[in-house]
Design a protein around this motif. Structure first.
Motif, PDB file in Angstrom:
ATOM      1  N   VAL A  23       0.858  -1.185   0.000  1.00 14.11           N
ATOM      2  CA  VAL A  23       0.000   0.000   0.000  1.00 14.11           C
ATOM      3  C   VAL A  23       0.895   1.236   0.000  1.00 14.11           C
ATOM      4  N   VAL A  24       0.270   2.402  -0.167  1.00 14.48           N
ATOM      5  CA  VAL A  24       1.000   3.674  -0.189  1.00 14.48           C
ATOM      6  C   VAL A  24       0.349   4.616   0.815  1.00 14.48           C
ATOM      7  N   THR A  25       1.162   5.391   1.549  1.00 15.19           N
ATOM      8  CA  THR A  25       0.606   6.329   2.528  1.00 15.19           C
ATOM      9  C   THR A  25      -0.126   7.471   1.822  1.00 15.19           C
ATOM     10  N   ASP A  26      -1.144   7.997   2.510  1.00 15.54           N
ATOM     11  CA  ASP A  26      -1.885   9.131   1.971  1.00 15.54           C
ATOM     12  C   ASP A  26      -1.206  10.440   2.372  1.00 15.54           C
ATOM     13  N   VAL A  27      -1.839  11.568   2.099  1.00 16.60           N
ATOM     14  CA  VAL A  27      -1.232  12.871   2.387  1.00 16.60           C
ATOM     15  C   VAL A  27      -1.024  13.100   3.874  1.00 16.60           C
ATOM     16  N   SER A  28      -1.733  12.331   4.712  1.00 11.87           N
ATOM     17  CA  SER A  28      -1.568  12.431   6.167  1.00 11.87           C
ATOM     18  C   SER A  28      -0.521  11.455   6.684  1.00 11.87           C
ATOM     19  N   GLY A  29       0.123  10.702   5.783  1.00 13.09           N
ATOM     20  CA  GLY A  29       1.118   9.719   6.195  1.00 13.09           C
ATOM     21  C   GLY A  29       0.504   8.441   6.742  1.00 13.09           C
ATOM     22  N   ILE A  30      -0.775   8.237   6.494  1.00 13.78           N
ATOM     23  CA  ILE A  30      -1.498   7.085   7.030  1.00 13.78           C
ATOM     24  C   ILE A  30      -1.665   6.028   5.946  1.00 13.78           C
ATOM     25  N   TYR A  31      -1.587   4.765   6.359  1.00 14.06           N
ATOM     26  CA  TYR A  31      -1.864   3.671   5.437  1.00 14.06           C
ATOM     27  C   TYR A  31      -2.700   2.627   6.153  1.00 14.06           C
ATOM     28  N   ARG A  32      -3.443   1.865   5.381  1.00 11.48           N
ATOM     29  CA  ARG A  32      -4.246   0.769   5.918  1.00 11.48           C
ATOM     30  C   ARG A  32      -4.008  -0.461   5.054  1.00 11.48           C
ATOM     31  N   ILE A  33      -3.852  -1.589   5.736  1.00  9.86           N
ATOM     32  CA  ILE A  33      -3.727  -2.865   5.050  1.00  9.86           C
ATOM     33  C   ILE A  33      -4.877  -3.729   5.559  1.00  9.86           C
ATOM     34  N   PRO A  34      -5.949  -3.826   4.788  1.00  7.80           N
ATOM     35  CA  PRO A  34      -7.132  -4.548   5.274  1.00  7.80           C
ATOM     36  C   PRO A  34      -6.966  -6.057   5.210  1.00  7.80           C
ATOM     37  N   GLN A  35      -7.721  -6.733   6.063  1.00  6.75           N
ATOM     38  CA  GLN A  35      -7.908  -8.178   6.042  1.00  6.75           C
ATOM     39  C   GLN A  35      -6.611  -8.977   6.198  1.00  6.75           C
ATOM     40  N   LEU A  36      -5.768  -8.573   7.135  1.00  5.46           N
ATOM     41  CA  LEU A  36      -4.578  -9.364   7.418  1.00  5.46           C
ATOM     42  C   LEU A  36      -4.938 -10.507   8.349  1.00  5.46           C
ATOM     43  N   PRO A  37      -4.511 -11.724   8.039  1.00  2.85           N
ATOM     44  CA  PRO A  37      -4.752 -12.829   8.970  1.00  2.85           C
ATOM     45  C   PRO A  37      -3.863 -12.682  10.204  1.00  2.85           C
ATOM     46  N   PRO A  38      -4.250 -13.299  11.334  1.00  2.00           N
ATOM     47  CA  PRO A  38      -3.408 -13.231  12.528  1.00  2.00           C
ATOM     48  C   PRO A  38      -2.007 -13.756  12.245  1.00  2.00           C
ATOM     49  N   GLY A  39      -1.001 -13.142  12.880  1.00  5.68           N
ATOM     50  CA  GLY A  39       0.372 -13.590  12.703  1.00  5.68           C
ATOM     51  C   GLY A  39       1.359 -12.487  12.991  1.00  5.68           C
ATOM     52  N   THR A  40       2.622 -12.772  12.764  1.00  2.77           N
ATOM     53  CA  THR A  40       3.688 -11.798  12.937  1.00  2.77           C
ATOM     54  C   THR A  40       4.087 -11.269  11.574  1.00  2.77           C
ATOM     55  N   TYR A  41       4.169  -9.955  11.446  1.00  4.81           N
ATOM     56  CA  TYR A  41       4.426  -9.307  10.172  1.00  4.81           C
ATOM     57  C   TYR A  41       5.698  -8.475  10.212  1.00  4.81           C
ATOM     58  N   SER A  42       6.359  -8.440   9.078  1.00  3.57           N
ATOM     59  CA  SER A  42       7.431  -7.478   8.861  1.00  3.57           C
ATOM     60  C   SER A  42       6.852  -6.384   7.985  1.00  3.57           C
ATOM     61  N   ILE A  43       7.072  -5.152   8.396  1.00  2.00           N
ATOM     62  CA  ILE A  43       6.595  -4.003   7.641  1.00  2.00           C
ATOM     63  C   ILE A  43       7.805  -3.235   7.139  1.00  2.00           C
ATOM     64  N   ASN A  44       7.872  -3.031   5.854  1.00  2.00           N
ATOM     65  CA  ASN A  44       8.937  -2.232   5.253  1.00  2.00           C
ATOM     66  C   ASN A  44       8.329  -0.955   4.701  1.00  2.00           C
ATOM     67  N   ALA A  45       8.958   0.164   4.990  1.00  2.00           N
ATOM     68  CA  ALA A  45       8.542   1.450   4.439  1.00  2.00           C
ATOM     69  C   ALA A  45       9.697   1.972   3.597  1.00  2.00           C
ATOM     70  N   ASP A  46       9.402   2.327   2.357  1.00  2.00           N
ATOM     71  CA  ASP A  46      10.438   2.786   1.443  1.00  2.00           C
ATOM     72  C   ASP A  46      10.019   4.121   0.832  1.00  2.00           C
ATOM     73  N   TYR A  47      10.876   5.116   0.991  1.00  2.00           N
ATOM     74  CA  TYR A  47      10.596   6.437   0.453  1.00  2.00           C
ATOM     75  C   TYR A  47      11.890   7.041  -0.080  1.00  2.00           C
ATOM     76  N   GLU A  48      11.907   7.277  -1.362  1.00  2.00           N
ATOM     77  CA  GLU A  48      13.060   7.895  -2.012  1.00  2.00           C
ATOM     78  C   GLU A  48      14.378   7.214  -1.630  1.00  2.00           C
ATOM     79  N   GLY A  49      14.385   5.890  -1.712  1.00  2.00           N
ATOM     80  CA  GLY A  49      15.609   5.148  -1.446  1.00  2.00           C
ATOM     81  C   GLY A  49      15.919   4.908   0.016  1.00  2.00           C
ATOM     82  N   ARG A  50      15.127   5.450   0.921  1.00  2.00           N
ATOM     83  CA  ARG A  50      15.317   5.187   2.352  1.00  2.00           C
ATOM     84  C   ARG A  50      14.396   4.043   2.735  1.00  2.00           C
TER      85      ARG A  50
END
Length: 70
Positions: A23-50
């Motif tokens: 997904v991509v963040t909105d103008v408020s910097g917020i994102y939503r990932i709907p319908q994730l099953p229970p578990g442990t997740y890794s979240i990566n955020a990438d912006y301009e090479g960072r």
């Protein structure tokens, strides 16, 4: 500067998830990932090479909102 950043590409991966959720963040910097099953997740955020990574758990509660702070 502690200001929200739009257009950050956020990717969630987990053994419980087939493939990955992107997904991509909105103008408020917020994102939503709907319908994730229970578990442990890794979240990566990438912006301009960072790239930043976080881990979090989604419990059995399917209506759960998880705040991931960077």
């Amino acid at each position: 500067t502690n200001k929200p950043i739009a257009d950050v590409v956020v990717t969630a991966t987990s053994p419980e998830l087939q493939g990955e959720a992107i997904v991509v963040t909105d103008v408020s910097g917020i994102y939503r990932i709907p319908q994730l099953p229970p578990g442990t997740y890794s979240i990566n955020a990438d912006y301009e090479g960072r790239n930043a990574q976080k881990r979090f758990d989604v419990s059995e509660n399917v209506a759960q909102t998880v705040n991931v702070l960077w």
